[in-house]
Design a protein around this motif. Sequence first.
Motif, short mmCIF file in Angstrom:
data_model
loop_
_atom_site.label_atom_id
_atom_site.label_comp_id
_atom_site.label_asym_id
_atom_site.label_seq_id
_atom_site.Cartn_x
_atom_site.Cartn_y
_atom_site.Cartn_z
N LYS A 179 1.02 -1.12 -0.17
CA LYS A 179 0.07 -0.10 -0.04
C LYS A 179 0.89 1.17 0.14
O LYS A 179 0.56 2.43 -0.78
N VAL A 183 0.75 4.38 -2.77
CA VAL A 183 0.40 5.78 -2.36
C VAL A 183 1.49 6.75 -3.01
O VAL A 183 1.08 7.64 -3.78
N SER A 186 0.71 6.94 -6.68
CA SER A 186 -0.26 7.73 -6.89
C SER A 186 0.01 9.30 -6.88
O SER A 186 -0.40 10.22 -7.49
N ALA A 394 -6.19 5.50 -8.17
CA ALA A 394 -5.76 5.81 -6.85
C ALA A 394 -6.76 5.31 -5.71
O ALA A 394 -6.53 4.94 -4.83
N PHE A 395 -8.19 5.49 -6.05
CA PHE A 395 -9.23 5.16 -5.26
C PHE A 395 -9.31 3.69 -5.34
O PHE A 395 -9.21 2.81 -4.15
N GLN A 398 -6.14 2.30 -2.57
CA GLN A 398 -6.13 2.80 -1.20
C GLN A 398 -6.26 1.79 -0.15
O GLN A 398 -5.59 1.97 0.82
N GLU A 399 -6.93 0.51 -0.48
CA GLU A 399 -7.10 -0.31 0.67
C GLU A 399 -5.87 -1.37 0.77
O GLU A 399 -5.73 -2.12 1.57
#
Length: 429
Positions: A179, A183, A186, A394-395, A398-399
């Motif tokens: 993750k 990030v 992104s 990006a959405f 995100q997890e």
Amino acid sequence: MESADETGIHVVDDIGDPEIREVDAQQRRIQAFSVGLEGAGDRKTIGTVIYKSIYTVILSKKFNLLIPFGPLAIFVQKKTNQNGWVFILGLLGIMPLAERLGYTTEQLAFYSGPTIGGLLNATFGNATELIISIYALRTGRIRVVQLSLLGSLLSNLLFVLGIAFFSGGIVRKEQVFNKATAVVDSGLLLMAVMGLLFPASLHSTGTEVHLGVSELALSRVSSCVLLLAYVASIIFQLKNIKHLEGNQHGEILYSGDQDQDQDQDEEGEAPPEISKWESVIWLGITAAAISILSEYLVDAIEGTSLAWGVPVAFISVILLPIGGNTAAVTTSVMFAMKDKLDVSLGVAIGSSTQISMFIIPFCVVVGWIFGRPVDLNFQLFETATLFMTVLFVAFMMQEGTSNYFKGLMLLFCYVLVAASYFVHEDPSS
């Protein structure tokens, strides 16, 4: 009396005796025959090396059966000038060449160490797109440069990543990836989108201080900033690559071309398949072949648009990137199904980061040097599609997990983008 020379053959001082002369001549014939055998052996060895190299690079992959379509495209263009067929055949021919360019770069990286190897892969990871862009830029087709690079971004972010998520989700219900790396990726993509958004907004709102000058100046300054940011990200990764968890962050540098190294993590590092100089020679050959074929591809775009009744934007944004992304699709699917999703992310997101942070600004700077007014104004519609795509990806990340449904959503979004460009008439065409 006789003495021995450097070759070990006895040289006879008294040459009056016929028997001695005959023995001496026989020894010399034997030596000449041995030297001839050694020369033939050397020639046989060279021939074996050349054949082995050709077999390893070209003949060992069934995908390379598409290579002859490249020369066929040139033949069709010379004889019939049917641009539609030239485009299709050229696209088929350039796909295996793009894959082999990545392969030879990967092989060369074996001999240069991790630092130089990372830089090599960062440089040549999207060489096909760069070669096509430089030719289009050299011939004044600035809009083709913008649309083709935009198409590579959309294809990587939606199609390549989507099919990786989907194929991995079929094998495993849920997959996990790094993750923190996602990030950072992104963030870099959003920074690049900002660089494109400001000139487009400035142009669309008509708020330039100096009409036609402010937009170009802003684009050039933004390009220099993006290039510096990209170089800083590479330096940071190279210096901290050993400290990044699981060595995952380095995927940005490798852009998917070092994927076979990752596949050997559990079984030990695989040795290179060709030598260093073979890698250099094949790198030059494949780059030259792509350069030649890209000329015919770019020249055929407008004619293909007229022949098929399809907008130039659709051909440049949707069809043209297929040539450079075929190998990326194969690699992403393979590693996603092996539950190595971080490698797949490195192929899709890493390649997109390189295009947006390096290749696009680089084209602006090159145009600046050669007096071409290349800017970052991709027009409002194109910038909006890229902005929404980056936000959506990006959405999705995100997890830090993926499944087949997320892959389907990405693929459906790509279909929507393709449909929108099929009915979009580029205002500058």
